[in-house]
Design a protein around this motif. Structure first.
Motif, mmCIF file in Angstrom:
data_model
loop_
_atom_site.group_PDB
_atom_site.id
_atom_site.type_symbol
_atom_site.label_atom_id
_atom_site.label_comp_id
_atom_site.label_asym_id
_atom_site.label_seq_id
_atom_site.Cartn_x
_atom_site.Cartn_y
_atom_site.Cartn_z
ATOM 1 N N UNK A 1 0.967 -1.054 0.064
ATOM 2 C CA UNK A 1 0.110 0.096 0.115
ATOM 3 C C UNK A 1 0.845 1.289 0.098
ATOM 4 N N UNK A 2 0.516 2.163 -0.996
ATOM 5 C CA UNK A 2 1.531 3.321 -1.163
ATOM 6 C C UNK A 2 0.687 4.419 -0.141
ATOM 7 N N UNK A 3 1.687 5.587 0.258
ATOM 8 C CA UNK A 3 0.790 6.773 0.968
ATOM 9 C C UNK A 3 0.183 7.480 -0.215
ATOM 10 N N UNK A 4 -0.970 7.941 0.433
ATOM 11 C CA UNK A 4 -1.510 9.036 -0.559
ATOM 12 C C UNK A 4 -0.754 10.215 -1.020
ATOM 13 N N UNK B 1 0.663 12.905 1.555
ATOM 14 C CA UNK B 1 -0.041 12.610 2.818
ATOM 15 C C UNK B 1 0.459 11.663 4.042
ATOM 16 N N UNK B 2 0.558 12.061 4.946
ATOM 17 C CA UNK B 2 1.215 11.302 6.070
ATOM 18 C C UNK B 2 0.580 10.102 6.374
ATOM 19 N N UNK B 3 -0.838 9.775 6.065
ATOM 20 C CA UNK B 3 -1.692 8.655 6.403
ATOM 21 C C UNK B 3 -2.603 8.356 5.510
ATOM 22 N N UNK C 1 -6.043 13.250 -3.889
ATOM 23 C CA UNK C 1 -5.081 12.319 -3.584
ATOM 24 C C UNK C 1 -5.402 10.864 -3.763
ATOM 25 N N UNK C 2 -4.359 10.277 -3.985
ATOM 26 C CA UNK C 2 -4.598 8.732 -4.450
ATOM 27 C C UNK C 2 -3.451 7.770 -4.168
ATOM 28 N N UNK C 3 -3.931 6.754 -3.390
ATOM 29 C CA UNK C 3 -3.046 5.859 -3.056
ATOM 30 C C UNK C 3 -3.489 4.550 -3.502
ATOM 31 N N UNK C 4 -2.433 3.731 -3.844
ATOM 32 C CA UNK C 4 -2.513 2.288 -4.564
ATOM 33 C C UNK C 4 -2.319 1.264 -3.629
ATOM 34 N N UNK C 5 -3.097 0.081 -3.897
ATOM 35 C CA UNK C 5 -2.687 -0.978 -3.059
ATOM 36 C C UNK C 5 -2.775 -2.300 -3.888
ATOM 37 N N UNK C 6 -1.990 -3.359 -3.584
ATOM 38 C CA UNK C 6 -2.153 -4.602 -4.505
ATOM 39 C C UNK C 6 -1.614 -5.502 -3.452
#
Ligand code: 1HN
Length: 366
Positions: free
Chosen positions: A271-274, A345-347, A314-319
């Motif tokens: 999981x990336x940070x946003x 972004x921090x969280x 704001x975009x975060x990506x997860x796999x």
């Protein structure tokens, strides 16, 4: 009670309006927003929706001069009916059935193709026939003649990305059909000339390109998936980061592949940070499954899905797998104009909703 001044003021507004003048003070807050307010919205077009429709189009709609291409454009619902994926970028799925050809033409908007599925098509770019295989990136820069020939029996699908909305905003659209003879460029004896010529050059930058912005385009017209994947493998072996990115680069200048368009490949494993940045992007999933949270909305994706990430979202990506995603953006333009800004972004974001693709919604209401 209406005062004399109120009446005069109303008259002033009416008289301004009547002569096509707009007082700024009534619209300042609309114009100067604290942060970007793109009209496009985060959105996803699933392969499961697009492919059956593309197949119906292959059956029903021939590719001919005039219509030129069998292209299904990603129409972002925030853009009031404009056929654009985001405000600055055209994104689409294009398909050709077995033994079909799309006629040669050229235009001022520049385009890229990222191949999703199938074999047998070559795109001829100014006389250079580029064989297309899944995962390959093909460039058809501004005013370069280009046509697509399917020399095989099977259908083929690819993603088209263009800077057309930017060129249109700059009132600089030009288009010419190929003057012939014939509707297609002659097939050269040898294919992939630019690949032979630039075989040794540096064709990728870790992260994003840092070299000078270039008003020209890469003269390497095809970037092979095996090379792109090898770059991601190399980064993956040297880093624990959940999201790795390489940008395709012009082997001569080290700049983005086109003056207006940046192309990147990402590997997501965790999981990336946003992150939010200025400029719009279209993501095209090549392999693996995962999800992205964009402004609090979760988008689940798999191979062939395409999704829009508007400027400053704001975009975060997860796999949980090792997913691979192609990303098209307008970053070179933002950088050239000194407008590029980025913020991590921090969280992780709180997920407030889950996006449901249109086709699923239709099934629900049937
Ligand atoms: C175009 O020329 C192609 O050549 C694909 O394959 C998509 C979208 C808008 C305008 C021109 C192609 C396009 C396009």
């Amino acid at each position: 009670m209406t005062t004399h001044v109120d009446t005069e003021l109303q008259e002033l507004y009416r008289d301004l309006d009547a002569v096509d003048l707009q007082p700024l003070w009534t619209i300042t807050e609309q114009l100067l927003t604290p942060t970007p307010r793109p009209r496009s919205v985060p959105w996803l077009w699933s392969a499961a929706t697009m492919k059956p429709l593309a197949r119906r189009a292959i059956r029903l709609v021939p590719v001919e001069r005039g219509g030129e291409r069998r292209v299904l454009s990603l129409r972002n619902p925030g853009l009031g009916g404009l056929p654009y994926a985001v405000g600055t970028l055209w994104g689409a799925m294009q398909c050709l059935g077995g033994n079909e050809t799309a006629p040669a033409h050229r235009h001022s908007p520049g385009a890229i193709r990222f191949v999703l599925e199938g074999e047998g098509v070559y795109t001829t770019v100014n006389g250079d026939a580029c064989d297309m295989h899944p995962g390959d990136l093909v460039l058809t820069p501004s005013m370069n003649w280009h046509d697509h020939v399917n020399s095989g029996d099977g259908e083929m699908f690819w993603f088209d990305g263009l800077d057309l909305p930017m060129v249109a905003a700059l009132d600089s659209i030009f288009f010419e059909p190929y003057p012939g003879p014939g509707e297609n460029q002659p097939e050269p004896a040898e294919h992939n000339a630019s690949e032979q010529a630039y075989a040794g050059g540096t064709r990728y930058a870790d992260g994003a390109v840092t070299d000078a912005l270039s008003p020209t385009h890469s003269k390497l017209m095809i970037y092979r998936w095996a090379d792109t994947r090898a770059q991601l493998d190399r980064l993956a072996a040297a880093s624990d980061e959940p999201l790795l990115s390489v940008e395709y680069a012009d082997p001569e200048t080290g700049a983005s592949v086109m003056p207006t368009l940046a192309c990147s490949a990402q590997r997501i494993r965790g999981r990336s940070l946003p992150v939010r940045h200025t400029g719009n992007a279209v993501h095209v999933v090549f392999s693996g499954h995962g999800s992205s949270v964009i402004e609090g909305q979760r988008f689940d994706w798999g191979p062939g899905d395409m999704f829009a990430v508007p400027s400053w979202a704001a975009a975060e990506h997860h796999s949980d797998e090792s997913a691979e995603v192609f990303v098209l953006s307008d970053a070179p333009v933002l950088r050239a104009l000194g407008l590029y800004r980025e913020e991590t972004l921090p969280a992780a974001q709180t997920v407030t909703s889950v996006f449901t693709p249109r086709s699923d919604r239709t099934e629900e209401t049937q």
